[in-house]
Scaffold this motif. Structure first.
Motif, PDB file in Angstrom:
ATOM      1  N   ALA A  35       0.713  -1.115  -0.103  1.00 39.77           N
ATOM      2  CA  ALA A  35      -0.069  -0.152   0.099  1.00 39.77           C
ATOM      3  C   ALA A  35       0.829   1.173   0.095  1.00 39.77           C
ATOM      4  O   ALA A  35       0.362   2.173  -0.618  1.00 39.77           O
ATOM      5  CB  ALA A  35      -1.093   0.114   1.215  1.00 39.77           C
ATOM      6  N   LEU A  36       2.036   1.053   0.457  1.00 38.06           N
ATOM      7  CA  LEU A  36       2.800   2.407   0.585  1.00 38.06           C
ATOM      8  C   LEU A  36       3.401   2.806  -0.583  1.00 38.06           C
ATOM      9  O   LEU A  36       3.251   4.032  -1.045  1.00 38.06           O
ATOM     10  CB  LEU A  36       4.428   2.072   1.542  1.00 38.06           C
ATOM     11  CG  LEU A  36       4.924   3.240   1.672  1.00 38.06           C
ATOM     12  CD1 LEU A  36       4.200   4.439   2.624  1.00 38.06           C
ATOM     13  CD2 LEU A  36       6.086   2.769   2.919  1.00 38.06           C
ATOM     14  N   ILE A  40       2.112   6.336  -2.553  1.00 35.56           N
ATOM     15  CA  ILE A  40       2.977   7.442  -2.811  1.00 35.56           C
ATOM     16  C   ILE A  40       3.295   7.927  -4.261  1.00 35.56           C
ATOM     17  O   ILE A  40       2.978   8.924  -4.668  1.00 35.56           O
ATOM     18  CB  ILE A  40       4.332   6.841  -2.392  1.00 35.56           C
ATOM     19  CG1 ILE A  40       4.750   6.825  -0.939  1.00 35.56           C
ATOM     20  CG2 ILE A  40       5.608   8.005  -2.967  1.00 35.56           C
ATOM     21  CD1 ILE A  40       6.199   6.211  -0.564  1.00 35.56           C
ATOM     22  N   PHE A  41       3.020   6.821  -5.205  1.00 34.33           N
ATOM     23  CA  PHE A  41       3.312   7.133  -6.535  1.00 34.33           C
ATOM     24  C   PHE A  41       1.946   7.503  -7.168  1.00 34.33           C
ATOM     25  O   PHE A  41       2.050   8.276  -8.417  1.00 34.33           O
ATOM     26  CB  PHE A  41       4.110   6.008  -7.375  1.00 34.33           C
ATOM     27  CG  PHE A  41       5.474   6.008  -6.944  1.00 34.33           C
ATOM     28  CD1 PHE A  41       6.357   6.786  -7.408  1.00 34.33           C
ATOM     29  CD2 PHE A  41       5.882   4.881  -6.187  1.00 34.33           C
ATOM     30  CE1 PHE A  41       7.782   6.625  -7.030  1.00 34.33           C
ATOM     31  CE2 PHE A  41       7.206   4.610  -5.729  1.00 34.33           C
ATOM     32  CZ  PHE A  41       8.068   5.631  -6.198  1.00 34.33           C
ATOM     33  N   THR A  42       0.621   7.270  -6.486  1.00 40.00           N
ATOM     34  CA  THR A  42      -0.384   7.625  -7.049  1.00 40.00           C
ATOM     35  C   THR A  42      -0.591   9.460  -6.888  1.00 40.00           C
ATOM     36  O   THR A  42      -0.788  10.044  -7.860  1.00 40.00           O
ATOM     37  CB  THR A  42      -1.652   7.006  -6.354  1.00 40.00           C
ATOM     38  OG1 THR A  42      -1.637   5.705  -6.928  1.00 40.00           O
ATOM     39  CG2 THR A  42      -2.833   7.446  -6.966  1.00 40.00           C
ATOM     40  N   VAL A  43      -0.192   9.515  -5.708  1.00 37.07           N
ATOM     41  CA  VAL A  43      -0.350  10.835  -5.039  1.00 37.07           C
ATOM     42  C   VAL A  43       0.865  11.450  -6.087  1.00 37.07           C
ATOM     43  O   VAL A  43       0.196  12.804  -6.323  1.00 37.07           O
ATOM     44  CB  VAL A  43       0.200  11.061  -3.755  1.00 37.07           C
ATOM     45  CG1 VAL A  43       0.386  12.538  -3.350  1.00 37.07           C
ATOM     46  CG2 VAL A  43      -1.112  10.384  -2.857  1.00 37.07           C
ATOM     47  N   GLN A 116       5.967  -8.776   1.473  1.00 35.85           N
ATOM     48  CA  GLN A 116       6.767  -7.708   1.822  1.00 35.85           C
ATOM     49  C   GLN A 116       7.780  -7.464   0.762  1.00 35.85           C
ATOM     50  O   GLN A 116       8.669  -6.348   1.097  1.00 35.85           O
ATOM     51  CB  GLN A 116       7.571  -7.877   2.872  1.00 35.85           C
ATOM     52  CG  GLN A 116       6.368  -7.746   4.137  1.00 35.85           C
ATOM     53  CD  GLN A 116       6.922  -7.470   5.602  1.00 35.85           C
ATOM     54  OE1 GLN A 116       7.812  -8.385   6.052  1.00 35.85           O
ATOM     55  NE2 GLN A 116       6.678  -6.624   6.446  1.00 35.85           N
ATOM     56  N   ARG A 117       8.093  -8.521  -0.097  1.00 32.18           N
ATOM     57  CA  ARG A 117       8.990  -8.103  -1.195  1.00 32.18           C
ATOM     58  C   ARG A 117       8.703  -8.160  -2.546  1.00 32.18           C
ATOM     59  O   ARG A 117       9.203  -8.620  -3.502  1.00 32.18           O
ATOM     60  CB  ARG A 117      10.295  -9.025  -1.057  1.00 32.18           C
ATOM     61  CG  ARG A 117      11.211  -8.638   0.018  1.00 32.18           C
ATOM     62  CD  ARG A 117      12.508  -9.450  -0.017  1.00 32.18           C
ATOM     63  NE  ARG A 117      13.395  -8.990   1.255  1.00 32.18           N
ATOM     64  CZ  ARG A 117      13.878  -9.915   2.269  1.00 32.18           C
ATOM     65  NH1 ARG A 117      13.526 -11.136   2.179  1.00 32.18           N
ATOM     66  NH2 ARG A 117      14.679  -9.186   3.086  1.00 32.18           N
ATOM     67  N   LEU A 159       2.821  -2.623 -10.168  1.00 30.60           N
ATOM     68  CA  LEU A 159       2.857  -3.186  -8.825  1.00 30.60           C
ATOM     69  C   LEU A 159       1.587  -3.899  -8.524  1.00 30.60           C
ATOM     70  O   LEU A 159       1.433  -4.888  -7.599  1.00 30.60           O
ATOM     71  CB  LEU A 159       2.925  -1.969  -8.106  1.00 30.60           C
ATOM     72  CG  LEU A 159       4.443  -1.336  -7.838  1.00 30.60           C
ATOM     73  CD1 LEU A 159       4.542  -0.303  -6.843  1.00 30.60           C
ATOM     74  CD2 LEU A 159       5.737  -2.428  -7.482  1.00 30.60           C
ATOM     75  N   CYS A 160       0.362  -3.347  -8.988  1.00 29.48           N
ATOM     76  CA  CYS A 160      -0.736  -3.985  -8.601  1.00 29.48           C
ATOM     77  C   CYS A 160      -1.009  -5.307  -9.194  1.00 29.48           C
ATOM     78  O   CYS A 160      -1.266  -6.490  -8.533  1.00 29.48           O
ATOM     79  CB  CYS A 160      -2.113  -3.178  -9.099  1.00 29.48           C
ATOM     80  SG  CYS A 160      -2.229  -1.509  -8.318  1.00 29.48           S
ATOM     81  N   ILE A 161      -0.567  -5.477 -10.416  1.00 34.09           N
ATOM     82  CA  ILE A 161      -0.497  -6.644 -11.291  1.00 34.09           C
ATOM     83  C   ILE A 161       0.265  -7.580 -10.562  1.00 34.09           C
ATOM     84  O   ILE A 161      -0.070  -8.850 -10.402  1.00 34.09           O
ATOM     85  CB  ILE A 161      -0.089  -6.373 -12.825  1.00 34.09           C
ATOM     86  CG1 ILE A 161      -1.238  -5.563 -13.489  1.00 34.09           C
ATOM     87  CG2 ILE A 161      -0.212  -7.927 -13.419  1.00 34.09           C
ATOM     88  CD1 ILE A 161      -0.722  -5.084 -14.842  1.00 34.09           C
TER      89      ILE A 161
END
Length: 227
Positions: A35-36, A40-43, A116-117, A159-161
């Motif tokens: 989520a981090l 960050i990159f959406t904002v 986490q990775r 990242l989502c995919i």
């Protein structure tokens, strides 16, 4: 098999996590909650679009064109980095687990379900985003605000995919192609199927997986094998 591939050393583990650094601070920096970076990159992308329109005077059609151009270029960069940097072969007699490529990617092949990775640590990603901003600004001037917004959103979608194909079951829709494509890369042919967000560049550069192995992977090994 290509001589650039070395990440698939043995059967992947679907439980647990590897220790990359003895220093606890450095070890913590190698992990992140998905989520981090997504936040960050959406904002940042939204802020770049806002600045491009409000401060630089770009029209909505211009921003849209630049945005999708940036997303498209990201898919190419994703493919090149995955194929030629993440899968670079270690020097002869070098311990694979000590190599740069193992620490940034090979460990992911050993522990593909380590939540986490599944994303680059935000600090490193922000440094790279700054580098691309400087590079693209030098090349295209103020057009960078729309272009980089799309580039970073391309990374966010990637990242989502990537997270989804490793954590969630295969969907019963057109997106299942992405699940199967990445499964082939992890479990059958690590020297092929380098595209995660899109198989486009695998088609163009001739790294699409062998169809027989691709069909074999559709059995569900990628999702259901928790050994």
């Amino acid at each position: 098999m290509s001589d650039t591939t070395h990440t698939k050393r043995h059967r992947p583990k679907h439980k647990g996590s590897a220790t990359l650094f003895k220093n606890p601070f450095l070890e913590k920096l190698t992990k992140t909650h998905i989520a981090l970076p997504l936040s960050i990159f959406t904002v940042i992308s939204v802020a770049l679009i806002y600045y491009g329109i409000i401060e630089k005077g770009f029209t909505t059609p211009q921003i849209i064109l630049l945005f999708f151009a940036g997303m498209f270029v990201f898919t190419f960069i994703e493919y090149i980095v995955h194929r030629y940097l993440y899968h670079i072969k270690p020097h002869e007699h070098q311990d694979e687990t000590d190599t740069f490529s193992y620490k940034v990617h090979g460990v992911h092949h050993d522990y593909p379900k380590d939540k986490q990775r599944l994303a680059m640590p935000p600090i490193i990603a922000l440094v790279l985003a700054t580098f691309f901003f400087i590079l693209y600004r030098a090349i295209m001037g103020d057009f960078v605000f729309g272009f980089l917004a799309g580039f970073l959103m391309g990374y966010t979608i990637y990242l989502c995919i990537h997270y989804s194909v490793h954590i969630f079951t295969v969907p019963d829709n057109f997106l299942k192609t992405l699940w199967h494509h990445h499964a082939v890369h992890h479990y059958r042919q690590p020297d092929r199927a380098f595209g995660v967000s899109s198989p486009l560049w695998d088609y163009i550069f001739g790294t699409m997986p062998n169809l027989i192995n691709q069909e074999n992977t559709k059995s569900g090994e990628f999702i259901d094998d928790n050994k």
